[in-house]
Scaffold this motif. Structure first.
Motif, short mmCIF file in Angstrom:
data_model
loop_
_atom_site.label_atom_id
_atom_site.label_comp_id
_atom_site.label_asym_id
_atom_site.label_seq_id
_atom_site.Cartn_x
_atom_site.Cartn_y
_atom_site.Cartn_z
N LEU A 172 36.82 30.65 63.17
CA LEU A 172 36.00 31.81 63.53
C LEU A 172 36.53 32.49 64.78
CD1 LEU A 172 33.51 33.62 63.29
CD2 LEU A 172 32.18 31.83 64.44
N VAL A 173 36.93 31.73 65.76
CA VAL A 173 37.39 32.30 67.04
C VAL A 173 38.77 32.92 66.91
CG1 VAL A 173 38.08 31.71 69.40
CG2 VAL A 173 35.95 30.79 68.46
N GLU A 174 39.70 32.21 66.25
CA GLU A 174 41.10 32.65 66.25
C GLU A 174 41.46 33.57 65.09
OE1 GLU A 174 43.52 29.16 66.53
OE2 GLU A 174 42.92 28.73 68.61
N THR A 175 40.86 33.33 63.94
CA THR A 175 41.17 34.16 62.76
C THR A 175 39.86 34.53 62.04
OG1 THR A 175 41.56 32.15 61.45
CG2 THR A 175 43.49 33.25 62.41
N PRO A 176 39.02 35.33 62.69
CA PRO A 176 37.70 35.63 62.11
C PRO A 176 37.78 36.30 60.75
CG PRO A 176 38.22 37.12 63.93
CD PRO A 176 39.24 36.03 63.97
N GLU A 177 38.89 36.99 60.47
CA GLU A 177 39.02 37.65 59.17
C GLU A 177 39.11 36.64 58.03
OE1 GLU A 177 43.23 37.42 60.95
OE2 GLU A 177 41.15 37.64 61.63
N TYR A 178 39.44 35.39 58.35
CA TYR A 178 39.53 34.35 57.33
C TYR A 178 38.31 33.43 57.32
CZ TYR A 178 44.39 35.83 57.00
OH TYR A 178 45.52 36.58 56.83
N PHE A 179 37.36 33.73 58.18
CA PHE A 179 36.13 32.92 58.22
C PHE A 179 35.21 33.41 57.11
CE2 PHE A 179 31.90 31.77 59.84
CZ PHE A 179 32.10 30.43 60.15
N SER A 180 35.10 32.65 56.05
CA SER A 180 34.42 33.08 54.83
C SER A 180 32.94 32.75 54.84
CB SER A 180 35.08 32.40 53.62
OG SER A 180 34.82 31.00 53.65
N ALA A 181 32.24 33.28 53.84
CA ALA A 181 30.81 32.96 53.67
C ALA A 181 30.64 31.46 53.41
CB ALA A 181 30.23 33.78 52.53
N GLU A 182 31.60 30.86 52.71
CA GLU A 182 31.54 29.41 52.46
C GLU A 182 31.70 28.64 53.76
OE1 GLU A 182 33.46 31.57 50.79
OE2 GLU A 182 32.27 31.60 48.92
N ASP A 183 32.60 29.12 54.64
CA ASP A 183 32.75 28.49 55.95
C ASP A 183 31.44 28.58 56.74
OD1 ASP A 183 35.45 27.88 55.57
OD2 ASP A 183 36.11 29.80 56.40
N LEU A 184 30.80 29.73 56.68
CA LEU A 184 29.55 29.91 57.40
C LEU A 184 28.48 28.95 56.88
CD1 LEU A 184 27.86 31.45 59.49
CD2 LEU A 184 27.36 33.15 57.73
N THR A 185 28.42 28.80 55.57
CA THR A 185 27.45 27.87 54.97
C THR A 185 27.64 26.46 55.50
OG1 THR A 185 27.24 29.19 52.96
CG2 THR A 185 26.65 26.86 52.80
N VAL A 186 28.88 25.98 55.50
CA VAL A 186 29.16 24.63 56.00
C VAL A 186 28.84 24.53 57.49
CG1 VAL A 186 30.93 22.86 56.31
CG2 VAL A 186 30.91 24.26 54.23
N ALA A 187 29.21 25.56 58.26
CA ALA A 187 28.95 25.54 59.70
C ALA A 187 27.46 25.49 59.99
CB ALA A 187 29.58 26.77 60.35
N LEU A 188 26.68 26.26 59.26
CA LEU A 188 25.23 26.28 59.50
C LEU A 188 24.60 24.95 59.13
CD1 LEU A 188 24.22 29.87 58.33
CD2 LEU A 188 24.52 29.02 60.65
N ASN A 189 25.11 24.30 58.11
CA ASN A 189 24.58 22.98 57.77
C ASN A 189 24.88 21.97 58.88
OD1 ASN A 189 23.21 23.36 55.29
ND2 ASN A 189 25.16 23.53 54.22
#
Length: 371
Positions: free
Chosen positions: A16-33
């Motif tokens: 998210l910090v270094e390559t936010p353009e590659y931070f996907s909705a799936e990544d967000l789901t895992v991060a929020l969990n």
């Protein structure tokens, strides 16, 4: 259950910090969990993550908003809506954060629309960025909110208007409250509230304070299962339909298409009023204005000071009636909303909610007494 730890979270934060353009909705789901699993990650990582979300404006991505809302809905306590298939349930809500501290227009408009035939299940909270939130106003009007029991869905009776208090249903958000409180900016979670109503309304009027996220929210509502919606942002960056001038609007149609338009008070058949004339106060003050407004009857002389507030409520109630399919256009919606007030039906809708709330509280007290 997945194993969540600081070590499994750090690669997500790094992306998210270094390559936010590659931070996907799936990544967000895992991060929020990770975030919502108590004790899973170090507190400093939570603050860093919330800051990175804000810096990269992840909330402006519809797929990310939809993903975050899905996670929160999955962790929310359940509401059992009586006969949901029998009505086109609607909600009217704003994201907050516009800084204007106006009268509680969306709550009042919800009750007025309910009196005109809509079934409204409003999802809201206490004040965050204003002096009086929706719950504060309703409590000043002697309404009670009964918290659901984990594992037992809260029954929501088939009455015209119901209010459900957001913190009662979203314990996951309580875990983030200390971090959000100390940060000097609003986070993604400040704007997620309208997307996580446990009643799953089929129609919505949703106000945003930033034009840039209007289309994003319309598409996120579609992803969340909403069938018809109107997302609005006053030209003053107001999270309501403005009574002072034009309003940007994004309409979600039943076929899934989103179209952008501009609304004005004249389209509703009312005059323009400066926002200073619809300023809000403390909950008790807003409750007094509410009583005067919903106490209007045919033949009454409307105090001049009340006219701007009345028109402000009418245009927002009208929009909800159009979304609900009760009014064919905004002028008819205004007429139906006005009739709801003058006939006493709006006040009756509030009375039914108050009675249902007291009955629910008595039921819980009775059940607790038997344990």
């Amino acid at each position: 259950m997945a194993e969540y730890s600081s070590d499994t979270f750090k690669p997500l934060l790094k992306r998210l910090v270094e390559t936010p353009e590659y931070f996907s909705a799936e990544d967000l789901t895992v991060a929020l969990n990770h975030l919502f699993t108590p004790g899973a990650i170090e507190p400093t990582l939570i603050g860093a993550f919330l800051t990175a979300l804000h810096v990269h404006r992840v909330e402006r991505r519809p797929e990310s908003l939809a993903a975050a809302a899905s996670v929160l809905r999955g962790r929310a306590l359940k509401a059992a809506v009586e006969a949901p298939e029998a009505d086109f349930v609607v909600d009217i809500v704003g994201t907050g954060g516009d800084g204007y501290n106006l009268f509680n227009v969306s709550t009042t408009a919800a009750i007025v629309a309910a009196g005109a035939g809509a079934r409204v299940i409003k999802h809201g909270s206490r004040a965050s960025t204003s002096s009086s939130g929706s719950a504060d106003l309703l409590e000043s009007l002697d309404c009670l909110f009964t918290a659901p029991t984990p594992g037992t869905p809260m029954p929501l009776p088939r009455v015209p208007f119901t209010f459900i208090l957001a913190p009662h249903y979203h314990p996951a958000l309580a875990q983030l409250a200390p971090f959000r409180k100390v940060l000097p900016f609003r986070t993604m979670f400040n704007v997620l509230g309208p997307l996580i109503n446990p009643a799953n309304p089929r129609g919505m009027v949703l106000g945003v304070a930033e034009r840039e996220i209007g289309s994003t929210f319309a598409r996120s509502l579609r992803e969340g299962g909403v069938e018809r919606a109107l997302v609005v942002c006053g030209f003053e960056r107001l999270d309501e339909i403005s009574c002072a001038g034009e309003t940007w609007a994004w309409e979600l149609h039943p076929n899934g298409q989103v179209t952008e338009t501009t609304l004005s008070p004249e389209m509703f058949g009312v005059s323009r009023h400066p926002l200073k004339d619809v300023a809000g106060g403390l909950p008790a003050e807003n409750a007094e204005t509410f009583r005067k407004l919903l106490g209007l009857r045919p033949g009454y002389i409307i105090p001049q000071k009340l006219v701007p507030v009345l028109d402000f409520v009418l245009i927002n109630a009208s929009a909800l009636l159009v979304v609900a399919g009760i009014a064919k256009d905004y002028k008819e919606g205004t007429a139906l909303a006005r009739e709801s007030i003058l006939s006493g039906k709006a006040w009756a809708a509030l009375d039914q909610f108050r009675a249902a709330g007291k009955a629910a509280a008595q039921e819980v007290a009775s059940t607790d007494g038997k344990i």
